[in-house]
Design a protein around this motif. Structure first.
Motif, PDB file in Angstrom:
ATOM      1  N   SER A   9       0.846  -1.193   0.000  1.00 38.10           N
ATOM      2  CA  SER A   9       0.000   0.000   0.000  1.00 38.10           C
ATOM      3  C   SER A   9       0.879   1.240   0.000  1.00 38.10           C
ATOM      4  O   SER A   9       2.024   1.208   0.466  1.00 38.10           O
ATOM      5  N   SER A  10       0.340   2.313  -0.539  1.00 44.14           N
ATOM      6  CA  SER A  10       1.063   3.586  -0.563  1.00 44.14           C
ATOM      7  C   SER A  10       0.091   4.698  -0.195  1.00 44.14           C
ATOM      8  O   SER A  10      -1.124   4.528  -0.241  1.00 44.14           O
ATOM      9  N   GLN A  11       0.635   5.846   0.132  1.00 49.06           N
ATOM     10  CA  GLN A  11      -0.162   6.914   0.738  1.00 49.06           C
ATOM     11  C   GLN A  11      -0.011   8.224  -0.019  1.00 49.06           C
ATOM     12  O   GLN A  11       1.084   8.640  -0.368  1.00 49.06           O
ATOM     13  N   GLY A  12      -1.144   8.852  -0.282  1.00 46.99           N
ATOM     14  CA  GLY A  12      -1.150  10.205  -0.807  1.00 46.99           C
ATOM     15  C   GLY A  12      -1.622  11.153   0.278  1.00 46.99           C
ATOM     16  O   GLY A  12      -2.196  10.731   1.285  1.00 46.99           O
ATOM     17  N   ASN A  13      -1.384  12.441   0.091  1.00 43.58           N
ATOM     18  CA  ASN A  13      -1.754  13.430   1.102  1.00 43.58           C
ATOM     19  C   ASN A  13      -2.325  14.681   0.471  1.00 43.58           C
ATOM     20  O   ASN A  13      -1.830  15.159  -0.562  1.00 43.58           O
ATOM     21  N   LEU A  14      -3.333  15.202   1.114  1.00 41.65           N
ATOM     22  CA  LEU A  14      -3.887  16.497   0.802  1.00 41.65           C
ATOM     23  C   LEU A  14      -3.454  17.406   1.949  1.00 41.65           C
ATOM     24  O   LEU A  14      -3.706  17.102   3.109  1.00 41.65           O
ATOM     25  N   VAL A  15      -2.805  18.530   1.627  1.00 42.27           N
ATOM     26  CA  VAL A  15      -2.124  19.320   2.662  1.00 42.27           C
ATOM     27  C   VAL A  15      -2.483  20.802   2.556  1.00 42.27           C
ATOM     28  O   VAL A  15      -2.496  21.378   1.469  1.00 42.27           O
ATOM     29  N   LYS A  16      -2.774  21.397   3.719  1.00 47.25           N
ATOM     30  CA  LYS A  16      -2.886  22.849   3.814  1.00 47.25           C
ATOM     31  C   LYS A  16      -2.258  23.278   5.131  1.00 47.25           C
ATOM     32  O   LYS A  16      -2.036  22.453   6.021  1.00 47.25           O
ATOM     33  N   ARG A  17      -1.966  24.570   5.266  1.00 45.64           N
ATOM     34  CA  ARG A  17      -1.313  25.051   6.481  1.00 45.64           C
ATOM     35  C   ARG A  17      -2.325  25.232   7.603  1.00 45.64           C
ATOM     36  O   ARG A  17      -3.451  25.700   7.374  1.00 45.64           O
ATOM     37  N   VAL A  18      -1.913  24.867   8.801  1.00 45.36           N
ATOM     38  CA  VAL A  18      -2.737  25.093   9.984  1.00 45.36           C
ATOM     39  C   VAL A  18      -3.023  26.587  10.122  1.00 45.36           C
ATOM     40  O   VAL A  18      -2.110  27.417  10.027  1.00 45.36           O
ATOM     41  N   GLY A  19      -4.290  26.943  10.305  1.00 48.54           N
ATOM     42  CA  GLY A  19      -4.664  28.337  10.490  1.00 48.54           C
ATOM     43  C   GLY A  19      -4.839  29.119   9.207  1.00 48.54           C
ATOM     44  O   GLY A  19      -5.246  30.281   9.242  1.00 48.54           O
ATOM     45  N   ARG A  20      -4.535  28.506   8.057  1.00 49.14           N
ATOM     46  CA  ARG A  20      -4.672  29.207   6.779  1.00 49.14           C
ATOM     47  C   ARG A  20      -6.155  29.296   6.401  1.00 49.14           C
ATOM     48  O   ARG A  20      -6.836  28.284   6.314  1.00 49.14           O
ATOM     49  N   ARG A  21      -6.660  30.501   6.197  1.00 51.60           N
ATOM     50  CA  ARG A  21      -8.043  30.688   5.775  1.00 51.60           C
ATOM     51  C   ARG A  21      -8.067  30.652   4.247  1.00 51.60           C
ATOM     52  O   ARG A  21      -7.617  31.588   3.590  1.00 51.60           O
ATOM     53  N   LEU A  22      -8.604  29.584   3.703  1.00 49.45           N
ATOM     54  CA  LEU A  22      -8.643  29.440   2.259  1.00 49.45           C
ATOM     55  C   LEU A  22      -9.727  30.331   1.669  1.00 49.45           C
ATOM     56  O   LEU A  22     -10.773  30.561   2.277  1.00 49.45           O
ATOM     57  N   SER A  23      -9.483  30.808   0.471  1.00 45.36           N
ATOM     58  CA  SER A  23     -10.510  31.551  -0.256  1.00 45.36           C
ATOM     59  C   SER A  23     -11.662  30.597  -0.589  1.00 45.36           C
ATOM     60  O   SER A  23     -11.501  29.368  -0.542  1.00 45.36           O
ATOM     61  N   PRO A  24     -12.839  31.138  -0.937  1.00 45.71           N
ATOM     62  CA  PRO A  24     -13.948  30.245  -1.305  1.00 45.71           C
ATOM     63  C   PRO A  24     -13.587  29.268  -2.418  1.00 45.71           C
ATOM     64  O   PRO A  24     -13.957  28.093  -2.356  1.00 45.71           O
ATOM     65  N   ALA A  25     -12.859  29.732  -3.432  1.00 45.45           N
ATOM     66  CA  ALA A  25     -12.481  28.841  -4.528  1.00 45.45           C
ATOM     67  C   ALA A  25     -11.515  27.764  -4.048  1.00 45.45           C
ATOM     68  O   ALA A  25     -11.647  26.584  -4.392  1.00 45.45           O
ATOM     69  N   ALA A  26     -10.522  28.155  -3.238  1.00 45.10           N
ATOM     70  CA  ALA A  26      -9.561  27.175  -2.722  1.00 45.10           C
ATOM     71  C   ALA A  26     -10.246  26.199  -1.780  1.00 45.10           C
ATOM     72  O   ALA A  26      -9.951  24.994  -1.779  1.00 45.10           O
ATOM     73  N   ASP A  27     -11.178  26.707  -0.965  1.00 47.55           N
ATOM     74  CA  ASP A  27     -11.906  25.828  -0.052  1.00 47.55           C
ATOM     75  C   ASP A  27     -12.774  24.834  -0.828  1.00 47.55           C
ATOM     76  O   ASP A  27     -12.870  23.658  -0.458  1.00 47.55           O
ATOM     77  N   TYR A  28     -13.391  25.295  -1.889  1.00 44.55           N
ATOM     78  CA  TYR A  28     -14.202  24.408  -2.735  1.00 44.55           C
ATOM     79  C   TYR A  28     -13.312  23.332  -3.358  1.00 44.55           C
ATOM     80  O   TYR A  28     -13.673  22.148  -3.394  1.00 44.55           O
ATOM     81  N   LEU A  29     -12.132  23.752  -3.828  1.00 41.88           N
ATOM     82  CA  LEU A  29     -11.182  22.804  -4.402  1.00 41.88           C
ATOM     83  C   LEU A  29     -10.758  21.765  -3.367  1.00 41.88           C
ATOM     84  O   LEU A  29     -10.691  20.569  -3.656  1.00 41.88           O
ATOM     85  N   TRP A  30     -10.468  22.224  -2.146  1.00 41.70           N
ATOM     86  CA  TRP A  30     -10.086  21.317  -1.060  1.00 41.70           C
ATOM     87  C   TRP A  30     -11.186  20.282  -0.813  1.00 41.70           C
ATOM     88  O   TRP A  30     -10.912  19.081  -0.696  1.00 41.70           O
ATOM     89  N   LYS A  31     -12.441  20.740  -0.727  1.00 41.78           N
ATOM     90  CA  LYS A  31     -13.540  19.836  -0.455  1.00 41.78           C
ATOM     91  C   LYS A  31     -13.766  18.846  -1.585  1.00 41.78           C
ATOM     92  O   LYS A  31     -14.103  17.674  -1.350  1.00 41.78           O
ATOM     93  N   LEU A  32     -13.576  19.287  -2.828  1.00 39.20           N
ATOM     94  CA  LEU A  32     -13.687  18.373  -3.955  1.00 39.20           C
ATOM     95  C   LEU A  32     -12.663  17.258  -3.860  1.00 39.20           C
ATOM     96  O   LEU A  32     -12.970  16.073  -4.082  1.00 39.20           O
ATOM     97  N   MET A  33     -11.426  17.627  -3.510  1.00 34.47           N
ATOM     98  CA  MET A  33     -10.365  16.630  -3.442  1.00 34.47           C
ATOM     99  C   MET A  33     -10.584  15.698  -2.248  1.00 34.47           C
ATOM    100  O   MET A  33     -10.289  14.506  -2.331  1.00 34.47           O
ATOM    101  N   MET A  34     -11.114  16.229  -1.158  1.00 33.75           N
ATOM    102  CA  MET A  34     -11.447  15.376  -0.024  1.00 33.75           C
ATOM    103  C   MET A  34     -12.495  14.346  -0.431  1.00 33.75           C
ATOM    104  O   MET A  34     -12.417  13.165  -0.066  1.00 33.75           O
ATOM    105  N   ALA A  35     -13.500  14.780  -1.202  1.00 33.34           N
ATOM    106  CA  ALA A  35     -14.586  13.886  -1.606  1.00 33.34           C
ATOM    107  C   ALA A  35     -14.112  12.821  -2.590  1.00 33.34           C
ATOM    108  O   ALA A  35     -14.709  11.744  -2.684  1.00 33.34           O
ATOM    109  N   MET A  36     -13.025  13.115  -3.318  1.00 32.22           N
ATOM    110  CA  MET A  36     -12.502  12.158  -4.301  1.00 32.22           C
ATOM    111  C   MET A  36     -11.851  10.956  -3.638  1.00 32.22           C
ATOM    112  O   MET A  36     -11.750   9.890  -4.230  1.00 32.22           O
ATOM    113  N   GLN A  37     -11.359  11.126  -2.393  1.00 34.72           N
ATOM    114  CA  GLN A  37     -10.539  10.087  -1.793  1.00 34.72           C
ATOM    115  C   GLN A  37     -11.419   8.942  -1.279  1.00 34.72           C
ATOM    116  O   GLN A  37     -12.526   9.116  -0.918  1.00 34.72           O
TER     117      GLN A  37
END
Length: 298
Positions: A270-298
């Motif tokens: 098995s191998s591992q991928g990672n979705l990463v953002k900085r602690v405390g970083r407030r993502l823009s709406p577009a970046a947050d939407y992108l993050w949630k899309l990638m979370m849903a893909m996993q």
């Protein structure tokens, strides 16, 4: 600007210039205007804010407190203005994503299209393996990128890390390669062939190095390149063995250009991928939407 702020501004100018007349000249106004503003502030606060020392005037202790408070409030207002300005421009802003080369195809096919539909005016900038030796998660920690999709284990208190399963690590070879008919391949067998490696700093190559190390058989590559896509093209040309998951090489495998042979070692199961953002970083709406899309893909 409130009346108190305006009067405190005149007090700051007098302090900086060393006198009422000098402050008035600097502000291109009449000295009586400056004097009137400061007298009004002293009356409102019920205490002296200036005292004369020789030919110059100095702030009293109360005056210094007023000036310090004014400067602190001005800094806060400036930061608030910057934040609001960024929020106003989010719909037409930019999202910067560091995408490991092995994740590019799925990112483009499953994430970018939907983000562009929801945020058509947002620029999406992708940084891939050509940015090595800057590790993607370090780019996130230093705010060079908003989000990273990367490979291999990460432990960093500065980061929010969502890990996901990528499947077994495979040896990728051309259909004409001597290993193409194998159902599985041992680490010892791999050492009998020319190997294609990525830079040691890349997460996937660190995993490959650890695999050979765990097997007690360190490997020396015949070729090295800095992109997964180039590594796959070299393997499909039949000149060597590349290493990644079948998911990372799906298009070439489906096109019959590559065979994915699982490696016969527990670590490769098995191998591992990672979705990463900085602690405390407030993502823009577009970046947050992108993050949630990638979370849903996993």
């Amino acid at each position: 600007m409130t009346l108190l702020d305006k009067r405190a501004f005149y007090l700051l100018e007098v302090s900086s210039c060393g006198g009422i007349r000098a402050a008035a000249e600097h502000l291109h106004t009449n000295p009586s205007v400056v004097s009137r503003q400061i007298r009004s502030l002293e009356q409102a606060l019920g205490m002296a804010l200036l005292e004369r020392q020789g030919r110059h005037v100095m702030l009293t202790e109360a005056g210094q407190l007023v000036v310090d408070g004014f400067l602190a409030q001005r800094r806060l207002n400036s930061e608030l203005g910057d934040t609001l300005s960024r929020l106003r421009n989010l719909q037409a802003g930019k999202v910067v994503v560091s995408v490991g080369d092995g994740f590019v195809d799925s990112f483009i096919n499953h994430v970018m299209k939907r983000v562009s539909e929801h945020y058509p005016d947002v620029l999406i900038e992708i940084k891939t393996g050509i940015y090595y030796p800057r590790e993607p998660h370090e780019m996130v920690a230093s705010d060079e990128v908003d989000i990273a999709i990367t490979y291999g284990p990460i432990s960093d208190p500065r980061l929010v890390v969502h890990s996901f399963e990528r499947g077994p690590l495979c040896a990728l070879v051309a259909p004409s390669h001597a290993l193409a008919g194998h159902e599985r391949v041992s680490v010892a067998e791999l050492l009998q062939h020319k190997l294609i490696f990525l830079p040691d700093v890349s997460g996937s190559q660190q995993f490959v190095n650890a695999l050979f190390g765990a097997a007690g058989q360190p490997a020396t590559p015949a070729y090295r390149c800095n992109l997964h896509s180039v590594s796959r093209r070299m393997a499909s040309a039949g000149i060597g063995v590349s290493f990644m998951t079948a998911a990372a090489a799906r298009s070439e495998i489906e096109a019959g250009l590559l065979k994915a042979i699982p490696i016969d070692h527990p670590m490769a199961a098995s191998s591992q991928g990672n979705l990463v953002k900085r602690v405390g970083r407030r993502l823009s709406p577009a970046a947050d939407y992108l993050w949630k899309l990638m979370m849903a893909m996993q």
